[in-house]
Design a protein around this motif. Structure first.
Motif, PDB file in Angstrom:
ATOM      1  N   ARG A  93       0.830  -1.196   0.000  1.00  0.00           N
ATOM      2  CA  ARG A  93       0.000   0.000   0.000  1.00  0.00           C
ATOM      3  C   ARG A  93       0.865   1.247   0.000  1.00  0.00           C
ATOM      4  O   ARG A  93       0.596   2.217  -0.698  1.00  0.00           O
ATOM      5  CB  ARG A  93      -0.911  -0.019   1.231  1.00  0.00           C
ATOM      6  CG  ARG A  93      -1.827   1.166   1.376  1.00  0.00           C
ATOM      7  CD  ARG A  93      -2.902   1.192   0.321  1.00  0.00           C
ATOM      8  NE  ARG A  93      -3.721  -0.010   0.300  1.00  0.00           N
ATOM      9  CZ  ARG A  93      -4.655  -0.297   1.218  1.00  0.00           C
ATOM     10  NH1 ARG A  93      -4.882   0.538   2.202  1.00  0.00           N
ATOM     11  NH2 ARG A  93      -5.363  -1.388   1.136  1.00  0.00           N
ATOM     12  N   HIS A  94       1.929   1.189   0.777  1.00  0.00           N
ATOM     13  CA  HIS A  94       2.818   2.349   0.844  1.00  0.00           C
ATOM     14  C   HIS A  94       3.510   2.608  -0.488  1.00  0.00           C
ATOM     15  O   HIS A  94       3.735   3.759  -0.864  1.00  0.00           O
ATOM     16  CB  HIS A  94       3.857   2.140   1.959  1.00  0.00           C
ATOM     17  CG  HIS A  94       3.276   2.358   3.329  1.00  0.00           C
ATOM     18  ND1 HIS A  94       4.006   2.237   4.478  1.00  0.00           N
ATOM     19  CD2 HIS A  94       2.033   2.705   3.716  1.00  0.00           C
ATOM     20  CE1 HIS A  94       3.233   2.495   5.523  1.00  0.00           C
ATOM     21  NE2 HIS A  94       2.035   2.776   5.082  1.00  0.00           N
ATOM     22  N   TYR A 123       2.265   2.069  -3.465  1.00  0.00           N
ATOM     23  CA  TYR A 123       1.283   2.779  -4.294  1.00  0.00           C
ATOM     24  C   TYR A 123       1.123   4.229  -3.837  1.00  0.00           C
ATOM     25  O   TYR A 123       1.012   5.147  -4.646  1.00  0.00           O
ATOM     26  CB  TYR A 123      -0.079   2.080  -4.232  1.00  0.00           C
ATOM     27  CG  TYR A 123      -0.213   0.893  -5.152  1.00  0.00           C
ATOM     28  CD1 TYR A 123      -0.632   1.053  -6.468  1.00  0.00           C
ATOM     29  CD2 TYR A 123       0.075  -0.387  -4.712  1.00  0.00           C
ATOM     30  CE1 TYR A 123      -0.761  -0.032  -7.320  1.00  0.00           C
ATOM     31  CE2 TYR A 123      -0.047  -1.491  -5.555  1.00  0.00           C
ATOM     32  CZ  TYR A 123      -0.467  -1.303  -6.858  1.00  0.00           C
ATOM     33  OH  TYR A 123      -0.588  -2.377  -7.690  1.00  0.00           O
ATOM     34  N   ALA A 124       1.119   4.441  -2.526  1.00  0.00           N
ATOM     35  CA  ALA A 124       0.902   5.787  -1.993  1.00  0.00           C
ATOM     36  C   ALA A 124       2.047   6.717  -2.386  1.00  0.00           C
ATOM     37  O   ALA A 124       1.828   7.851  -2.799  1.00  0.00           O
ATOM     38  CB  ALA A 124       0.749   5.737  -0.473  1.00  0.00           C
ATOM     39  N   GLY A 126       1.653   7.508  -5.965  1.00  0.00           N
ATOM     40  CA  GLY A 126       0.446   8.282  -6.239  1.00  0.00           C
ATOM     41  C   GLY A 126       0.600   9.742  -5.855  1.00  0.00           C
ATOM     42  O   GLY A 126       0.188  10.630  -6.586  1.00  0.00           O
ATOM     43  N   ASN A 127       1.182   9.996  -4.706  1.00  0.00           N
ATOM     44  CA  ASN A 127       1.405  11.372  -4.271  1.00  0.00           C
ATOM     45  C   ASN A 127       2.419  11.364  -3.126  1.00  0.00           C
ATOM     46  O   ASN A 127       2.071  11.147  -1.976  1.00  0.00           O
ATOM     47  CB  ASN A 127       0.090  12.014  -3.819  1.00  0.00           C
ATOM     48  CG  ASN A 127       0.259  13.484  -3.505  1.00  0.00           C
ATOM     49  OD1 ASN A 127       1.375  13.981  -3.353  1.00  0.00           O
ATOM     50  ND2 ASN A 127      -0.848  14.181  -3.415  1.00  0.00           N
ATOM     51  N   ALA A 187       1.917  11.350   0.933  1.00  0.00           N
ATOM     52  CA  ALA A 187       2.397  10.173   1.662  1.00  0.00           C
ATOM     53  C   ALA A 187       3.333  10.599   2.792  1.00  0.00           C
ATOM     54  O   ALA A 187       3.241  10.095   3.910  1.00  0.00           O
ATOM     55  CB  ALA A 187       3.115   9.232   0.698  1.00  0.00           C
ATOM     56  N   GLY A 233       3.515   6.726 -11.972  1.00  0.00           N
ATOM     57  CA  GLY A 233       3.466   6.202 -10.608  1.00  0.00           C
ATOM     58  C   GLY A 233       2.086   5.963 -10.034  1.00  0.00           C
ATOM     59  O   GLY A 233       1.102   6.558 -10.455  1.00  0.00           O
ATOM     60  N   GLY A 234       2.032   5.034  -9.055  1.00  0.00           N
ATOM     61  CA  GLY A 234       0.816   4.867  -8.280  1.00  0.00           C
ATOM     62  C   GLY A 234      -0.296   4.077  -8.928  1.00  0.00           C
ATOM     63  O   GLY A 234      -1.324   3.847  -8.318  1.00  0.00           O
ATOM     64  N   LYS A 235      -0.113   3.685 -10.179  1.00  0.00           N
ATOM     65  CA  LYS A 235      -1.194   3.018 -10.909  1.00  0.00           C
ATOM     66  C   LYS A 235      -0.633   1.823 -11.638  1.00  0.00           C
ATOM     67  O   LYS A 235       0.332   1.963 -12.385  1.00  0.00           O
ATOM     68  CB  LYS A 235      -1.780   3.991 -11.938  1.00  0.00           C
ATOM     69  CG  LYS A 235      -3.218   4.322 -11.742  1.00  0.00           C
ATOM     70  CD  LYS A 235      -3.647   5.231 -12.865  1.00  0.00           C
ATOM     71  CE  LYS A 235      -4.996   5.860 -12.601  1.00  0.00           C
ATOM     72  NZ  LYS A 235      -5.276   6.926 -13.560  1.00  0.00           N
TER      73      LYS A 235
END
Lengths: 324, 508
Positions: A197-198, A200-201, A204-205, A209, A270-272
């Motif tokens: 999860r981290h 992805y976070a 993502g931003n 984060a 990133g993030g996706k």
């Protein structure tokens, strides 16, 4: 609202559909494609790229990139090969160490983790952009491989070592087993754990984060180390299959790996994305490579076609996300 | 005798839909020469969509746009600009490291005879434009060295380059201090006098009464009311916007106790690059349980910096003592801050608050994920329950917690950020501009929430650029000017005049 329209279904499974279409087309075009032998052959070829690409997926999910995987692959292969063949000798203390295969593999993976970790350190501590840091590592690790091997292949290893790349277990080639385990673990980590999860976070931003208390530097360090480890595992597989550690092994592999990730729908911003997407991407590239060879397409054309496939895959993806 | 004016720009029965959902339905609107037309509506009412159609950003729609009585169909913003219709977007569209002149002429560069950029001519013209906006800055200055208010003026200068007849401003004051707003209004009046018609989109109703001549209210993509500003009042407009009565002036119940929850002593924050410049200069204050402390100041006064310094975002540059519940705490990073019982709802929810492509549940759990794992696996059920609990508590309007947050309106996004921080059970909640860019209904809800949290004993610090907001929700008001604390006023004694005066106080 939860019901997907036919169009959305097609979009969601576009990679799988593309893969199926390719496979069906190939079975008509070549009678050698849909044979048991060729299928395992393709799978075995894909495993190396897939293992590298799993690490690459994690890196790209954090909005990074790792250009050094090909070179790290080579040095890890060389380290493992030389430990298997020669052991380690410390002349000053008159010590000669003989390693088991497991020790040799651990040595190779350790080399990958250290170099990947060095990438991570440069990126987090010294704020070197990932592209530049790993580009530097691409040439550094290649140079180290040349030094280590003296520029010549290390050949002639044990039977056990050869088993990793060429052996079969329960009717399935070893490389396929290894890549399947790697994928399984990566899927679990990305989808179900805090670290995943981290990752992805952060991609993502990163600002959000950090403001939420995530240890960005630690996460990135782990991700680049894992990418190094994955490249190392792939390097050991390649070395085992060829029964030799080539000093120029893995050159250009970063490109196939990035292509697999991108075709699999993971966004370079990133993030996706997902590991399963990358599996599909790697399969598409693998089938494409194999198919073009079976059809006797000239290697020059092969490269052009591969490039076009990347453009089409990502182009369709972008157009669709815009429409949303 | 008053002559009958012809509209400069006319919107006739315009509709627009996105994949089957109407964003606009049969909207009619007229804009007249030398007038300011306010477009009012809650977030998602269709204001921005309408303006994007008028300015050529969207060019597939039903209905007609008439400019000077002739039908036009702009294919892109450049075509619209060349016909004199220019939009200034809510988010500034400047290239940070390019000069003022470079930005003003971007896409319309002047060239010398041999085709090279003519810097002299561009800077000269840019200088003239800036002077007409009362801005005395060298046009070769890179825009990232300007304050937000000044950057806004550069955007306006860019619009003026095309002899604009219609100028659309989307939330122009959302990042401006009151002083800068005054300056902007002066410029708008100048432009009006030159016959430019201006479309002004804003959530700040008070401003509209000051600057606008006409209004048009949109609700759910339809125009629900138009008229003269002078014939209406704030309550009537809000009623049109939301279609229901709301209490306009919210006032928090006093909930303050005697028990101290946080004490900040001699907080200093050195500029990370220019070490002798202080961004926060010797600030001390105490926060009691159940107290809402409002920090007011103009842009650049150091308000956000106080919050960031307390929250451990700049450990190398901050000095001073922070005590929580009577015990001194060392905060060197966000994890320390969370452990000490602090939470920060940051200024910019999209850039700093949310992972936009993650869903509501994932965003809510981000800061407390550790507590939701078993054998390092996330327990999805616990995560979902946590998020649902806060959706209920904060009355967040979502169809489900699996919805990605970038599909939510500003107010609901802000609630997700708040939920993330409430999940950490903070003793002190820091909120930086908690209602920026969100609609009236959601604002009121956030005020109520603040009051409720304070009632439960939480200490809350709020930074806001909007004086009425600070006056409405705070028990105590701190005023900052030029990195220093210039006034501490209890809300009984506070008047707008004295706070404004303290905010404008310069260094002795």
């Amino acid at each position: 609202m939860n019901k997907l329209t036919i169009k959305q279904y097609i979009l969601k499974f576009q990679s799988i559909i593309a893969l199926l279409v390719m496979c069906i087309a190939m079975s008509f075009l070549s009678d050698r494609f849909l044979t048991v032998e060729n299928t395992w052959n393709v799978m075995r070829q894909i495993s190396v790229n897939l293992i590298i690409s799993v690490g690459m997926t994690l890196v790209i999910l954090t909005k990074g990139i790792d250009l050094s995987v090909g070179s790290v692959l080579a040095i890890a292969g060389a380290v493992t090969a030389s430990i298997v063949k020669f052991g380690a000798e410390i002349p000053s203390m008159n010590v000669y160490l003989q390693f088991t295969l497991v020790g040799a593999i651990a040595g190779g993976i350790l080399a990958g983790v250290l170099l990947g970790g060095f990438n991570g350190l440069m990126i987090t501590r010294f704020k070197v952009p990932p592209f530049v840091a790993t580009l530097a590592m691409l040439t550094i690790a290649r140079g180290m491989t040349m030094l280590w091997t003296g520029g010549f292949p290390i050949t002639g290893m044990t039977k056990e070592m050869a088993f990793i790349g060429t052996g079969w277990f329960l009717g399935i080639p070893m490389p396929v087993w290894i890549s399947a385990v790697v994928v399984l673990i990566a899927v679990l980590v990305t989808k179900r754990t805090q670290l995943g999860r981290h990752i992805y976070a952060v991609g993502g931003n990163e600002t959000a984060a950090r403001l939420s208390g995530l240890k960005i530097e630690r996460i990135k360090l782990i991700v680049y180390s894992v990418a190094g480890a994955m490249a190392a595992i792939a390097g050991i597989l390649v070395t085992s299959r060829l029964d030799s550690a080539q000093p120029n092994a893995g050159a250009g592999y970063e490109l196939d790996s990035i292509a697999a990730v991108v075709i699999g729908g993971t966004s370079l911003s990133g993030g996706k994305g997902s590991v399963m997407g990358t599996v599909q991407g790697a399969l598409i590239i693998g089938v494409l490579n194999n198919g073009l060879v079976l059809l006797n397409v000239s290697p020059f054309w092969q490269q052009i076609i591969k490039g076009l496939v990347i453009l089409i895959a990502v182009g369709i993806e972008k157009i669709n996300s815009k429409e949303e | 005798m008053e002559q009958i004016k012809k509209p400069v720009l006319e919107v006739k029965a315009v509709s627009k839909h996105f994949s089957g959902v109407y964003a606009l339905r049969d909207v009619n609107l007229q804009m007249y020469e030398g007038e300011v037309t306010a477009i009012i509506g809650e977030n998602g009412a269709g204001k921005s969509t309408l303006m994007k159609i008028v300015s050529g950003v969207y060019h597939h729609y039903d209905g007609d746009i008439l400019l000077h009585g002739r039908k036009v169909d702009f294919q892109n913003p450049k075509e619209a600009a060349q016909s004199g219709v220019v939009i200034i977007h809510q988010e500034l569209n400047l290239i940070p490291n390019l000069s003022i002149a470079g930005n003003i002429f971007l896409g319309n560069e002047l060239k010398t005879a041999v085709g090279l950029l003519d810097y002299r001519a561009m800077e000269k013209k840019a200088g003239e434009l800036l002077r007409s906006l009362h801005l005395t800055i060298n046009p070769s200055t890179p825009v990232d060295q300007l304050r937000v208010g000044q950057q806004q003026l550069v955007e306006i200068a860019r619009a003026l380059l095309f002899d604009s007849r219609v100028l659309i401003m989307d939330e122009p004051t959302s990042a401006l201090s009151d002083f800068e707003v005054e300056l902007l209004f002066r410029i708008i009046r100048d432009l009006k006098a030159k016959g430019v018609s201006i479309v002004y989109i804003s959530h700040k109703l008070r401003e509209l009464f000051e600057i606008a001549d006409r209004y048009a209210v949109l609700r759910d993509g339809q125009s629900v009311g138009q008229g003269w500003m002078k014939d209406t009042c704030q309550d009537k407009l809000i009623q049109l916007m939301v279609g229901r009565d709301v209490t306009t002036l919210y006032r928090k119940e006093p909930t303050c106790s005697e028990c101290e929850v946080m004490r900040v002593e001699n907080l200093c924050f050195k500029h990370p690059v220019y070490r002798d410049e202080l961004l926060v200069n010797d600030v001390s204050f105490t926060l009691r349980k159940g107290e809402v402390l409002g920090i007011f100041g103009l842009m650049g006064a150091g308000r956000t910096e106080v919050m960031e310094a307390i929250f451990g975002l700049h450990p190398g540059s901050v000095s001073g003592r922070i005590c929580v519940d009577g015990k001194e705490v060392k905060i060197r990073n966000v994890k320390d801050a969370i452990a000490a019982g602090l939470a920060l709802v940051p200024e910019d929810r999209k850039l700093q608050g949310l992972i936009l492509n993650m869903n509501v549940a994932n965003n809510t759990s981000l800061a407390v994920l550790e507590q939701l794992t078993r054998f390092s696996f996330i327990q999805n059920k616990k995560e979902r329950e946590l998020s649902e609990q806060f959706v209920k508590k904060l009355n967040t309007k979502v169809s489900g917690t699996m919805l990605e947050v970038d599909k939510l309106s500003g107010g609901n996004q802000q609630k997700v950020v708040i939920a993330k921080w409430l999940a950490t059970h903070p003793k002190v909640l820091l909120m930086d501009e908690p209602t920026r860019g969100i609609d009236v209904g959601a604002k009121t809800e956030i005020y109520k929430l603040i009051s409720q949290l304070a009632g439960e004993g939480m200490g809350i610090i709020i930074v806001s650029s909007e004086l009425p907001e600070i006056m409405a929700v705070s028990d105590t008001i701190l005023v900052m000017s030029e990195s220093k604390l210039t006034a501490v006023v209890s809300r009984e004694d506070a008047t707008e005049e004295m706070i404004m005066k303290a905010a404008l106080r310069e260094k002795a």
